[in-house]
Design a protein around this motif. Structure first.
Motif, PDB file in Angstrom:
ATOM      1  N   ILE A  76      95.732 137.860 -82.629  1.00 36.02           N
ATOM      2  CA  ILE A  76      95.403 137.019 -81.481  1.00 36.02           C
ATOM      3  C   ILE A  76      94.437 137.800 -80.603  1.00 36.02           C
ATOM      4  O   ILE A  76      94.662 138.979 -80.314  1.00 36.02           O
ATOM      5  CB  ILE A  76      96.659 136.647 -80.673  1.00 36.02           C
ATOM      6  CG1 ILE A  76      97.667 135.896 -81.555  1.00 36.02           C
ATOM      7  CG2 ILE A  76      96.301 135.802 -79.453  1.00 36.02           C
ATOM      8  CD1 ILE A  76      99.003 135.628 -80.866  1.00 36.02           C
ATOM      9  N   SER A  95      93.492 133.204 -77.767  1.00 36.53           N
ATOM     10  CA  SER A  95      94.324 132.835 -76.623  1.00 36.53           C
ATOM     11  C   SER A  95      93.944 133.688 -75.418  1.00 36.53           C
ATOM     12  O   SER A  95      94.575 134.710 -75.140  1.00 36.53           O
ATOM     13  CB  SER A  95      95.820 132.999 -76.949  1.00 36.53           C
ATOM     14  OG  SER A  95      96.608 132.645 -75.827  1.00 36.53           O
ATOM     15  N   GLU A 111      94.485 133.140 -72.394  1.00 34.01           N
ATOM     16  CA  GLU A 111      95.572 133.157 -71.406  1.00 34.01           C
ATOM     17  C   GLU A 111      96.587 134.255 -71.716  1.00 34.01           C
ATOM     18  O   GLU A 111      97.026 134.988 -70.811  1.00 34.01           O
ATOM     19  CB  GLU A 111      96.271 131.789 -71.358  1.00 34.01           C
ATOM     20  CG  GLU A 111      95.407 130.671 -70.825  1.00 34.01           C
ATOM     21  CD  GLU A 111      94.477 130.092 -71.886  1.00 34.01           C
ATOM     22  OE1 GLU A 111      94.568 130.517 -73.071  1.00 34.01           O
ATOM     23  OE2 GLU A 111      93.633 129.241 -71.533  1.00 34.01           O
ATOM     24  N   TYR A 171     101.978 129.284 -74.921  1.00 33.06           N
ATOM     25  CA  TYR A 171     100.528 129.210 -74.784  1.00 33.06           C
ATOM     26  C   TYR A 171      99.981 128.219 -75.805  1.00 33.06           C
ATOM     27  O   TYR A 171     100.339 128.271 -76.987  1.00 33.06           O
ATOM     28  CB  TYR A 171      99.891 130.583 -75.011  1.00 33.06           C
ATOM     29  CG  TYR A 171     100.415 131.654 -74.084  1.00 33.06           C
ATOM     30  CD1 TYR A 171      99.777 131.944 -72.883  1.00 33.06           C
ATOM     31  CD2 TYR A 171     101.573 132.371 -74.408  1.00 33.06           C
ATOM     32  CE1 TYR A 171     100.260 132.924 -72.030  1.00 33.06           C
ATOM     33  CE2 TYR A 171     102.072 133.349 -73.563  1.00 33.06           C
ATOM     34  CZ  TYR A 171     101.411 133.623 -72.377  1.00 33.06           C
ATOM     35  OH  TYR A 171     101.895 134.584 -71.527  1.00 33.06           O
ATOM     36  N   LYS A 172      99.123 127.343 -75.347  1.00 36.17           N
ATOM     37  CA  LYS A 172      98.503 126.377 -76.244  1.00 36.17           C
ATOM     38  C   LYS A 172      97.277 127.011 -76.882  1.00 36.17           C
ATOM     39  O   LYS A 172      96.438 127.602 -76.190  1.00 36.17           O
ATOM     40  CB  LYS A 172      98.090 125.119 -75.472  1.00 36.17           C
ATOM     41  CG  LYS A 172      97.506 124.004 -76.345  1.00 36.17           C
ATOM     42  CD  LYS A 172      97.235 122.752 -75.534  1.00 36.17           C
ATOM     43  CE  LYS A 172      96.557 121.676 -76.377  1.00 36.17           C
ATOM     44  NZ  LYS A 172      97.325 121.328 -77.579  1.00 36.17           N
ATOM     45  N   VAL A 173      97.166 126.900 -78.194  1.00 33.37           N
ATOM     46  CA  VAL A 173      96.037 127.489 -78.922  1.00 33.37           C
ATOM     47  C   VAL A 173      95.511 126.465 -79.919  1.00 33.37           C
ATOM     48  O   VAL A 173      96.118 125.417 -80.157  1.00 33.37           O
ATOM     49  CB  VAL A 173      96.457 128.782 -79.667  1.00 33.37           C
ATOM     50  CG1 VAL A 173      96.879 129.858 -78.698  1.00 33.37           C
ATOM     51  CG2 VAL A 173      97.563 128.501 -80.685  1.00 33.37           C
TER      52      VAL A 173
END
Length: 728
Positions: free
Chosen positions: A619, A641, A643, A696-698
């Motif tokens: 990531i 990601s 964030e 977390y949206k990915v």
């Protein structure tokens, strides 16, 4: 996207679908072209930036690197080229090399082409990119790829050209297709009109120099604006060619009247009866129709000219006012350094070599511009001026007009049509301490000769003027009174409105059999941006061809954190001794790092070493494009990601900033986080040491990447494809 069973590794029964864009989904012209060449998409799926798609390009070109691709093609068990007419071989890089070894290599490439019925252009015919434009392999609104970074050049005639790596080329030979992630779309607006004496080369030198903060990195550029209509096709090819140095993966101009008129002239030239007289021409049958540049195809292009939808979405919008631009020079030794010509000319920087060659600026109009400047003059004492046409066709045209003779009579040294000094091959290279000015595309340190030489880039007219005067200078015909003020041009970045514009319809993509629904394990954080391939896998191991995957795992990240490999190995040992996870969970160590992860060289071991160590997924804030391509080709999953990277940086990086390790000085932060990556659902769940879980949206992992992972990478996918095709 779906991979048909007969071409893939999964056992799903999936029908084959060619792309059909939903009309209500706005697309750029680049997305529309990719839509035409994307295969096996779900019905109704419209291609958008960020999508992973399987593409079947119109053509794929390889040059001197065809030899290594042949070896890779054979190593995966392929014996038959899927579609010989898709392939083009052009020998152009090391054409001055007459050694037995190089001639033998060239002969073996030609033999392979003849054996498989592949179009082949020998050394001397020209630089591959120029040949592809001249011969219509690169054609407006088609997708053509090449195993060379300057395939962006095809965008000058409205073709989406983009580079691939050698493994992709071998896959294309064997199956006719490969994968691609559609880049983010960037609008570059060229407004106004160039002043007399300012050229397309000045435009791209200025763009590289003033937008030099990675504004277009890994993007696909669409050129727009009222300034385009005054740019010739040759100038557009130059600009598109150097979008590579600017950092983009494609640079595409619109197909307008300038483009169509250029093709009309090309068609007329092809139809010209060279051995007939006006009196006898009526009795001679017309010549055979060119297979790619012909009346039928040109009429179809006029009738179905693609344009971007008015509400298409762009990641960014850059603007350059051409009317404020003076001639510019790039360098020394960096395309990100751009100076107005008057500022350098006043310094009287002496040169020892000048170059008019390469796929960037060695077309007939470029040679004519240089000849106009040099006519009546001689190359200055102590200066060597090397010229090579972009192709044999270009040289023939220049000879007919007398421009070639003008250059040679002035003292220019002719070289065969090919890459030559542009890539540091053959005669005429820069020696230690020398300064050169070139109409080529790259002035990286050491590229055109000695590392302690200095290289500048400029237009053909400026190169010729410098060769005559002995220092960096403009032609005498350049009238300062017709130029804008000699400073930086007017340029700006416009924040796109509505960038959250409609994207493609969300099509549910199930987990393919054999692909994990979840990647899980401890999280390790490397708080570092630009973690390059030398840090991931040291160069001293790169050419040890017999090194095992186990040994790669032992040295992974050695130049960044020497303790990383041992840490991962201890975690993996603990995992192996614990209870086995569910069958749809892939266990391992999840590595998180900063931005531009994997920047640097194209060595695939940077990806295979991580995977061999037990890191199945990385990531990052963003990835270097070549690393990501190598990762996916070798079954290493990459997820972005920003964030999560921001949260980990704020909590654990020294002073809250990446670049100096963790708060306690450690290079790899290991604080006991556990992560579950639901890759198909597009969700990352991180359990923090205090028990808190953050989600977390990915981006989702599509079926094409799943398929490659199941097969163990692209080579495994191709091998299975060959076996399935043989059994069908």
């Amino acid at each position: 996207m779906r991979i048909p069973t007969r071409w893939g590794c999964s056992n799903l029964s999936i029908s084959r679908h060619y792309a059909s864009a939903a009309s209500r989904v706005p697309q750029t012209v680049i997305e529309k072209v990719v839509q035409r060449y994307a295969v096996d998409l779900p019905p109704g799926k419209a291609v958008k930036a960020g999508d992973y798609v399987m593409i079947r390009p119109q053509h794929v070109m390889t040059h001197d690197n065809t030899g290594p691709v042949i070896s890779k093609f054979k190593s995966i068990g392929a014996t038959r080229v899927h579609n010989p007419k898709q392939l083009v071989f052009t020998l152009d890089h090391d054409v001055q090399n007459k050694s037995p070894k190089n001639l033998s290599k060239y002969a073996s490439i030609e033999a392979f082409a003849r054996q498989h019925g592949i179009d082949f252009y020998p050394a001397g015919r020209g630089i591959g990119h120029q040949v592809l434009v001249e011969e219509g392999y690169a054609f407006p609104h088609t997708l053509t790829v090449a195993s060379d970074s300057h395939s962006n050049m095809y965008g000058g005639i409205g073709c989406v050209g983009t580079p691939i790596v050698r493994t992709d080329a071998a896959a294309l030979w064997a199956t006719g297709k490969t994968w691609w992630q559609v880049p983010r779309m960037i609008k570059v607006e060229l407004k106004g009109k160039l002043a007399p004496g300012v050229t397309g080369k000045d435009v791209i030198v200025a763009l590289c120099g003033y937008f030099n903060k990675d504004e277009v990195l890994n993007g696909a550029i669409e050129f727009v604006g009222d300034g385009i209509s005054a740019l010739s096709v040759d100038e557009r090819l130059t600009i598109a060619n150097m979008t590579t140095e600017w950092g983009a993966l494609a640079g595409v101009f619109p197909v307008d009247d300038v483009t169509l008129d250029w093709y009309e002239r090309a068609l007329k030239k092809l139809e010209f009866r060279t051995f007939s007289t006006p009196a006898s021409s009526a009795s001679i049958p017309p010549p055979p129709e060119h297979p790619r540049i012909n009346r039928r195809r040109l009429d179809e292009l006029r009738a179905n000219n693609l344009k971007s939808d008015p509400d298409a979405a762009y990641a960014s919008h850059l603007v350059l006012d051409l009317s404020t631009l003076v001639p510019h020079v790039s360098g020394p030794n960096s395309v990100k350094v751009s100076n107005p010509l008057p500022a350098l000319e006043s310094q009287h920087i002496p040169i020892q070599k000048a170059y008019l060659l390469s796929c960037t600026n060695a077309r007939a109009s470029d040679i004519a511009a240089a000849a106009e400047v040099i006519k009546g003059h001689k190359v200055a004492p102590g200066v060597e001026f090397y010229v090579a046409a972009a192709s044999s066709e270009v040289q023939q045209d220049a000879e007919k007009r007398g421009d070639w003779e003008t250059l040679i009579a002035a003292g220019a040294k002719p070289l065969p049509s090919g890459c030559g000094p542009c890539i540091g091959l053959g005669v005429g290279l820069l020696q230690e301490g020398e300064v050169g000015i070139s109409a080529t595309n790259r002035n990286y340190k050491g590229r055109m000769g000695h590392p302690n030489a200095q290289a500048y880039l400029a237009s053909p007219a400026v190169v010729a003027a410098s060769a005559v005067k002995g220092y960096i200078a403009g032609p005498d015909s350049l009238d300062p009174s017709t130029l804008p003020p000699a400073g930086a041009p007017t340029f700006s970045i416009v924040t796109p409105q509505g960038t959250a514009a409609p994207s493609s319809i969300e099509v549910e993509e199930p987990v393919l059999p054999g692909f994990p629904s979840t990647f899980a394990g401890p999280l390790l954080f490397a708080p570092q941006d630009n973690l390059n391939t030398d840090a991931l896998y040291p160069g001293k191991y790169t050419y040890q061809d017999d090194i095992t995957l186990a040994r790669q795992a032992e040295v992974v990240m050695e130049n960044y954190d020497p303790s990383f490999a041992a840490l991962v190995a201890s975690i993996r040992k603990d995992q192996e001794q614990s209870a086995a996870p569910a069958s749809d969970v892939k266990q391992g160590v999840i590595l998180v790092s900063g931005y531009n992860f994997g920047t640097g060289s194209s060595r695939e071991q940077a990806a295979t070493a991580l995977k061999a160590a037990g890191v199945p997924l990385v990531i990052a804030g963003s990835f270097g494009d070549i690393f990501k391509r190598n990762a996916i080709n070798n079954g290493l999953v990459c997820i972005e990601s920003p964030e999560l990277v921001a949260d980990l940086t704020a909590e654990y990086a020294k002073d809250g900033k990446r670049g100096a390790g963790g708060k306690d000085g450690e290079l790899t932060v290991n604080q006991g986080h556990h992560v579950d990556v639901k890759v198909v659902e597009g969700r990352v769940e991180v359990r923090w040491p205090n028990g808190e879980t953050r989600t977390y949206k990915v981006g989702r992992v599509g079926a094409s990447v799943q398929e490659l992972w199941i097969c163990g990478g692209l080579e495994g996918y191709v091998l299975k494809s060959i076996k399935e095709a043989g059994a069908a």
